[in-house]
Structures are given as C-alpha cells and as structure tokens.
Design a protein around this motif. Sequence first.
Motif, PDB file in Angstrom:
ATOM      1  N   MET A  43      11.901   2.140 -25.481  1.00  0.00           N
ATOM      2  CA  MET A  43      12.302   2.191 -24.074  1.00  0.00           C
ATOM      3  C   MET A  43      12.489   0.786 -23.507  1.00  0.00           C
ATOM      4  SD  MET A  43      10.421   1.625 -21.012  1.00  0.00           S
ATOM      5  CE  MET A  43      10.402   2.194 -19.325  1.00  0.00           C
ATOM      6  N   GLN A  44      11.592  -0.123 -23.840  1.00  0.00           N
ATOM      7  CA  GLN A  44      11.717  -1.489 -23.363  1.00  0.00           C
ATOM      8  C   GLN A  44      12.945  -2.177 -23.948  1.00  0.00           C
ATOM      9  OE1 GLN A  44       7.737  -2.756 -24.494  1.00  0.00           O
ATOM     10  NE2 GLN A  44       7.061  -2.707 -22.379  1.00  0.00           N
ATOM     11  N   ASP A  45      13.177  -1.998 -25.240  1.00  0.00           N
ATOM     12  CA  ASP A  45      14.354  -2.601 -25.874  1.00  0.00           C
ATOM     13  C   ASP A  45      15.649  -2.089 -25.239  1.00  0.00           C
ATOM     14  OD1 ASP A  45      12.777  -4.068 -27.572  1.00  0.00           O
ATOM     15  OD2 ASP A  45      13.018  -2.711 -29.288  1.00  0.00           O
ATOM     16  N   LEU A  46      15.705  -0.783 -24.979  1.00  0.00           N
ATOM     17  CA  LEU A  46      16.909  -0.206 -24.387  1.00  0.00           C
ATOM     18  C   LEU A  46      17.108  -0.689 -22.957  1.00  0.00           C
ATOM     19  CD1 LEU A  46      16.712   3.493 -25.680  1.00  0.00           C
ATOM     20  CD2 LEU A  46      18.226   1.665 -26.487  1.00  0.00           C
ATOM     21  N   SER A  47      16.018  -0.840 -22.219  1.00  0.00           N
ATOM     22  CA  SER A  47      16.125  -1.307 -20.834  1.00  0.00           C
ATOM     23  C   SER A  47      16.668  -2.731 -20.785  1.00  0.00           C
ATOM     24  CB  SER A  47      14.751  -1.257 -20.154  1.00  0.00           C
ATOM     25  OG  SER A  47      14.251   0.064 -20.113  1.00  0.00           O
ATOM     26  N   TYR A  48      16.076  -3.612 -21.588  1.00  0.00           N
ATOM     27  CA  TYR A  48      16.524  -5.002 -21.603  1.00  0.00           C
ATOM     28  C   TYR A  48      17.958  -5.116 -22.121  1.00  0.00           C
ATOM     29  CZ  TYR A  48      12.142  -7.267 -20.303  1.00  0.00           C
ATOM     30  OH  TYR A  48      11.054  -7.720 -19.605  1.00  0.00           O
ATOM     31  N   GLY A  49      18.254  -4.405 -23.198  1.00  0.00           N
ATOM     32  CA  GLY A  49      19.584  -4.504 -23.788  1.00  0.00           C
ATOM     33  C   GLY A  49      20.669  -3.994 -22.860  1.00  0.00           C
ATOM     34  N   THR A  50      20.414  -2.880 -22.191  1.00  0.00           N
ATOM     35  CA  THR A  50      21.415  -2.314 -21.289  1.00  0.00           C
ATOM     36  C   THR A  50      21.683  -3.246 -20.116  1.00  0.00           C
ATOM     37  OG1 THR A  50      20.751  -0.061 -21.909  1.00  0.00           O
ATOM     38  CG2 THR A  50      21.993  -0.313 -19.859  1.00  0.00           C
ATOM     39  N   LEU A  51      20.635  -3.820 -19.536  1.00  0.00           N
ATOM     40  CA  LEU A  51      20.842  -4.736 -18.413  1.00  0.00           C
ATOM     41  C   LEU A  51      21.457  -6.055 -18.868  1.00  0.00           C
ATOM     42  CD1 LEU A  51      17.641  -4.048 -16.313  1.00  0.00           C
ATOM     43  CD2 LEU A  51      20.001  -3.620 -15.632  1.00  0.00           C
ATOM     44  N   ARG A  52      21.144  -6.474 -20.079  1.00  0.00           N
ATOM     45  CA  ARG A  52      21.741  -7.717 -20.599  1.00  0.00           C
ATOM     46  C   ARG A  52      23.264  -7.573 -20.666  1.00  0.00           C
ATOM     47  NH1 ARG A  52      18.407  -8.442 -24.631  1.00  0.00           N
ATOM     48  NH2 ARG A  52      17.208 -10.090 -23.616  1.00  0.00           N
ATOM     49  N   HIS A  53      23.745  -6.397 -21.001  1.00  0.00           N
ATOM     50  CA  HIS A  53      25.190  -6.176 -21.167  1.00  0.00           C
ATOM     51  C   HIS A  53      25.755  -5.245 -20.093  1.00  0.00           C
ATOM     52  CE1 HIS A  53      25.167  -8.204 -25.067  1.00  0.00           C
ATOM     53  NE2 HIS A  53      24.046  -7.574 -25.316  1.00  0.00           N
ATOM     54  N   GLY A  55      27.338  -5.618 -17.322  1.00  0.00           N
ATOM     55  CA  GLY A  55      28.701  -5.839 -16.825  1.00  0.00           C
ATOM     56  C   GLY A  55      29.744  -5.172 -17.701  1.00  0.00           C
ATOM     57  N   GLN A  56      29.598  -5.335 -18.998  1.00  0.00           N
ATOM     58  CA  GLN A  56      30.539  -4.709 -19.919  1.00  0.00           C
ATOM     59  C   GLN A  56      30.388  -3.189 -19.912  1.00  0.00           C
ATOM     60  OE1 GLN A  56      29.861  -4.367 -24.205  1.00  0.00           O
ATOM     61  NE2 GLN A  56      31.726  -5.574 -24.532  1.00  0.00           N
ATOM     62  N   LEU A  57      29.164  -2.712 -19.942  1.00  0.00           N
ATOM     63  CA  LEU A  57      28.921  -1.264 -20.022  1.00  0.00           C
ATOM     64  C   LEU A  57      29.448  -0.549 -18.787  1.00  0.00           C
ATOM     65  CD1 LEU A  57      25.283  -1.442 -21.424  1.00  0.00           C
ATOM     66  CD2 LEU A  57      27.380  -0.994 -22.714  1.00  0.00           C
ATOM     67  N   GLN A  58      29.263  -1.157 -17.633  1.00  0.00           N
ATOM     68  CA  GLN A  58      29.763  -0.575 -16.396  1.00  0.00           C
ATOM     69  C   GLN A  58      31.289  -0.490 -16.417  1.00  0.00           C
ATOM     70  OE1 GLN A  58      28.535  -1.287 -11.820  1.00  0.00           O
ATOM     71  NE2 GLN A  58      29.351  -3.086 -12.825  1.00  0.00           N
ATOM     72  N   ALA A  59      31.924  -1.532 -16.946  1.00  0.00           N
ATOM     73  CA  ALA A  59      33.394  -1.532 -17.020  1.00  0.00           C
ATOM     74  C   ALA A  59      33.902  -0.490 -18.008  1.00  0.00           C
ATOM     75  CB  ALA A  59      33.889  -2.923 -17.421  1.00  0.00           C
ATOM     76  N   ARG A  75      23.812   8.488 -14.502  1.00  0.00           N
ATOM     77  CA  ARG A  75      24.741   7.397 -14.798  1.00  0.00           C
ATOM     78  C   ARG A  75      24.061   6.336 -15.657  1.00  0.00           C
ATOM     79  NH1 ARG A  75      26.005   2.582 -12.501  1.00  0.00           N
ATOM     80  NH2 ARG A  75      28.173   1.885 -12.696  1.00  0.00           N
ATOM     81  N   CYS A  76      22.821   6.037 -15.344  1.00  0.00           N
ATOM     82  CA  CYS A  76      22.082   5.042 -16.126  1.00  0.00           C
ATOM     83  C   CYS A  76      21.829   5.527 -17.551  1.00  0.00           C
ATOM     84  CB  CYS A  76      20.762   4.710 -15.439  1.00  0.00           C
ATOM     85  SG  CYS A  76      20.977   3.738 -13.918  1.00  0.00           S
ATOM     86  N   LEU A  77      21.617   6.824 -17.715  1.00  0.00           N
ATOM     87  CA  LEU A  77      21.465   7.387 -19.063  1.00  0.00           C
ATOM     88  C   LEU A  77      22.740   7.153 -19.872  1.00  0.00           C
ATOM     89  CD1 LEU A  77      19.999   9.078 -21.231  1.00  0.00           C
ATOM     90  CD2 LEU A  77      20.939  11.133 -20.113  1.00  0.00           C
ATOM     91  N   LEU A  78      23.898   7.338 -19.238  1.00  0.00           N
ATOM     92  CA  LEU A  78      25.165   7.089 -19.920  1.00  0.00           C
ATOM     93  C   LEU A  78      25.304   5.617 -20.297  1.00  0.00           C
ATOM     94  CD1 LEU A  78      27.448   9.368 -17.734  1.00  0.00           C
ATOM     95  CD2 LEU A  78      27.126   9.591 -20.204  1.00  0.00           C
ATOM     96  N   LEU A  79      24.867   4.721 -19.414  1.00  0.00           N
ATOM     97  CA  LEU A  79      24.930   3.287 -19.722  1.00  0.00           C
ATOM     98  C   LEU A  79      24.039   2.941 -20.915  1.00  0.00           C
ATOM     99  CD1 LEU A  79      24.801   1.882 -16.077  1.00  0.00           C
ATOM    100  CD2 LEU A  79      26.765   1.803 -17.632  1.00  0.00           C
ATOM    101  N   VAL A 138      33.654 -10.260 -15.516  1.00  0.00           N
ATOM    102  CA  VAL A 138      32.356  -9.586 -15.418  1.00  0.00           C
ATOM    103  C   VAL A 138      32.093  -8.762 -16.657  1.00  0.00           C
ATOM    104  CG1 VAL A 138      30.971  -7.928 -14.105  1.00  0.00           C
ATOM    105  CG2 VAL A 138      32.431  -9.576 -12.905  1.00  0.00           C
ATOM    106  N   ALA A 139      33.112  -8.086 -17.150  1.00  0.00           N
ATOM    107  CA  ALA A 139      32.962  -7.285 -18.361  1.00  0.00           C
ATOM    108  C   ALA A 139      32.790  -8.161 -19.597  1.00  0.00           C
ATOM    109  CB  ALA A 139      34.177  -6.364 -18.532  1.00  0.00           C
ATOM    110  N   SER A 140      33.495  -9.284 -19.640  1.00  0.00           N
ATOM    111  CA  SER A 140      33.457 -10.157 -20.813  1.00  0.00           C
ATOM    112  C   SER A 140      32.126 -10.881 -20.955  1.00  0.00           C
ATOM    113  CB  SER A 140      34.585 -11.184 -20.749  1.00  0.00           C
ATOM    114  OG  SER A 140      35.845 -10.544 -20.794  1.00  0.00           O
ATOM    115  N   TYR A 141      31.564 -11.323 -19.824  1.00  0.00           N
ATOM    116  CA  TYR A 141      30.356 -12.152 -19.876  1.00  0.00           C
ATOM    117  C   TYR A 141      29.100 -11.441 -19.392  1.00  0.00           C
ATOM    118  CZ  TYR A 141      33.701 -15.909 -20.631  1.00  0.00           C
ATOM    119  OH  TYR A 141      34.705 -16.693 -21.149  1.00  0.00           O
TER     120      TYR A 141
END
Length: 424
Positions: A43-53, A55-59, A75-79, A138-141
């Motif tokens: 859960m921690q790995d997924l939380s950090y990884g999703t927020l790290r990326h 911008g791209q995931l949202q796009a 929506r966050c589950l999909l991200l 935003v998506a790229s970086y």
Amino acid sequence: MHVAQLLAAEAIDAVLTGRNLSSAIEAVLKHHSHITPQQRGAMQDLSYGTLRHYGQLQALLSPLLQKPLSNTRLRCLLLVALYQLQQDRAGAHTVVDQAVQAAGSFKPQWAKGLVNAILRNFLRQRDALLAAIQNDDVASYSYPQWWINKLRKQYPQDWQAMLLAGNQHPPMSLRVNLRQTSMADYVARLDAQGISADVVGDSALLLHKPLPVERIPGFSSGEVSVQDAGAQLAAPLLDAQDGMRVLDACCAPGGKTGHLLELARLDLLALDSDALRLQRVKSNLDRLNLQATLLAADAAQPDGWWDGRPFDRILADVPCTASGIVRRHVDIKWLRREADVASFAQQQARILPALWQLLAKGGKLLYVTCSVFHEENQSQIDGFIKQQVDARQLPLSSPMLPPQGQLHPAAHHDGFFYAMLQKI
C-alpha cells in the motif's frame, strides 16, 4: 493485492484534498490495523509511486473517462491501477482483475464494470494515449506547470535533469558516528554482513539497497544514523568548536542536531516551534547518547525565549517549500501552490534578522534550506545583506558544494542550499 490498491486509493484521495501523505497513510493504517505487513508495504509503495507519477497518470486517465468521476476514491483506484500498468509493469491481467475486485467494495454497482472497461481500454490504446500527451509538460515530468516554468527560468541548463532526479526513488544514506566508531571499521562491519555501500563523504555512506533501520548494524546503539548525504554537509560547514554556544534553530527532526554534537562538545540549544516534533529530536539524541537543551519556541520571536547571551554559531535550517526533497515527499509537488514560494520567503525574511541579533560579533550563521527555488535561497541572502551592514557572506568550504551553495538533487543526495554569513 486488491486490498493494497484500495488502501492506497484512500490515502491518495486524502492527499488530493490537502492532507500530507505521511499523515494520510497513518490514518488509513490506523483504521485498517488488521492488514498484513506485506499489504502494508504494498500500500505504501503504491501510494508513493502513484503520486510520484500523478501528472502522467492523470493525463492518461482523463481521455478514458466519458465524464468526470464524482467518486474521487474510485478515480484514485483507477490511478493506482494505471500506475501499476504503466510504471510498475506488473502483470496486466492480474492488475486489472485485482482492481475490479477492489472496485467491488464501492456502493455503485457499476463500479466494477467501469474499472474493468477503462483499464482494458488503456491496455488497447496505450501507445496512442502516450503519443497524445508527449508534448504535455505536466504529463511528461509529473510536476505542476508553475513548478516546471519556474525551474526552466531559474535553471535553463539543468531544469530537466532536476525534474527527473526528483522523480527517482530516493537514496538511503547513513551518517557514521565518528565518536563511537571509525568509517573504516563500520564499512568492514557492513561488508561482513553482506551490506554494500559507497563512501560519499567524511562520515557519509550510500547504501546500494535501502534497509529497514532495525537491520542497520549499530543503529539502535547510536553508531550510525539515517541522513541524506546533502544534509550531512550542514554540521561540518558550521565549524562549531568545543565549548562554543550554539543555536540549532528549527531543529526538528534532529538529524543536524545530532551531527553537530558528534563533531564537537557544545553548549547547544535546539529550538523548534513544534513541541511534538521536539520529542523526536529527544529520541534521536537519546539513541546517540548525546545531550542538548530543547526548547519549543518561535525562532522569529526571540524576545520570548532568548536569555541575552549571544551564540557563537547559529544553524538556521529555515522552513521552506522542500522543493529539493520531493522524491522523499512526493505529495509536496501536488500540495504546494506557486504562492507558497513567496509565503515561505516572507517567513524566512522574518526568521533571519531575528536570529541575527542573537549572534556574537565574529560569529557565523549557516542558512540552510532544502529548496531549489531562488526566492528562498540566494535571493533571500542578497536581500538580507543589503539590510544588514554588519553581515558578509563567506565562501563555502565543502568540495561537494558549488560556489553558489546550491546543491541540485542527484543520485547521491537531495537538493539543498547553503549560505554562510559572518557578523563583522
């Protein structure tokens, strides 16, 4: 794994409504104390990884939705699932199946079907979706546009490398307590236990693989501490000698406090405005078997706590945007607003002159931030020197630091700014 996905979505949803990730994860784990250690780690790995990326995931997610989802946690589950598919390169069908299973906990009966359809559409359209966002900053970086624009303007040669470095997994560095052991002896101890590390400073070691602190030899007995190699520059730069009266302002969580006391026998006052965070400072000093006077007070208002005796050295590790350590605090990118830069700069401009009046003539003040924005760093120092006729900026003595004192985030360390001021 669907439990980890679900809990990560809950934590990310809290962050996107303004809560910092550490407290969000803590709150989620408090309400789900039954989960296994493996689920907790995932859960921690997924939380950090999703927020790290994020911008791209949202796009990537937006064009897959026919209309915005009112259920923000779904929506966050999909991200989270998109992060696994795009960045983790986890098994696609397994990720989709687990996400569909997780969606079953939502009240809308259509949630499972929606998650299944969106994720399978992503797998079919991945190349086209990625091509469509390749010119989106935003998506790229995966940073807010204002942040990208600011770095591009302030660091025209280095901005891309700095953004990319901030999206990497952070290194784990140790600080060897040279009061208790030598660097050579401690390195030999690590080697004997099959732990690989590189020497990156006088007391700094970079582990090849991060370890839980309970597995780090000598941690509990104070032989070593976890501290970024860039942060380890502060104590040696301050050049505090035995017997000096030293102020560590804004000291929590106490890494630099402990390092100062490892280097010299000092009359040290460790100050922080947060009494709860001072408890962590005390815990760190207890583990190191070191002592300082701890005080909960506002560094910008010394009239309420200063006893009138000047300090020979002051470490001013001031509050800042923390823009240099975003790979450790991935939520910062999405919680900060452009106006926060000016707000922190104003706070720093109150603290610095307040501390200056406490410094003895001939004494030194080391100004430190973990920011990369000019407004909080050299621009702050330039403005201060214009106002203080008895202040001069000294050259820095560390080979790790460029002359201007700005340390960019890189493989071995985070981003920091250092400036040494002397009262003349």
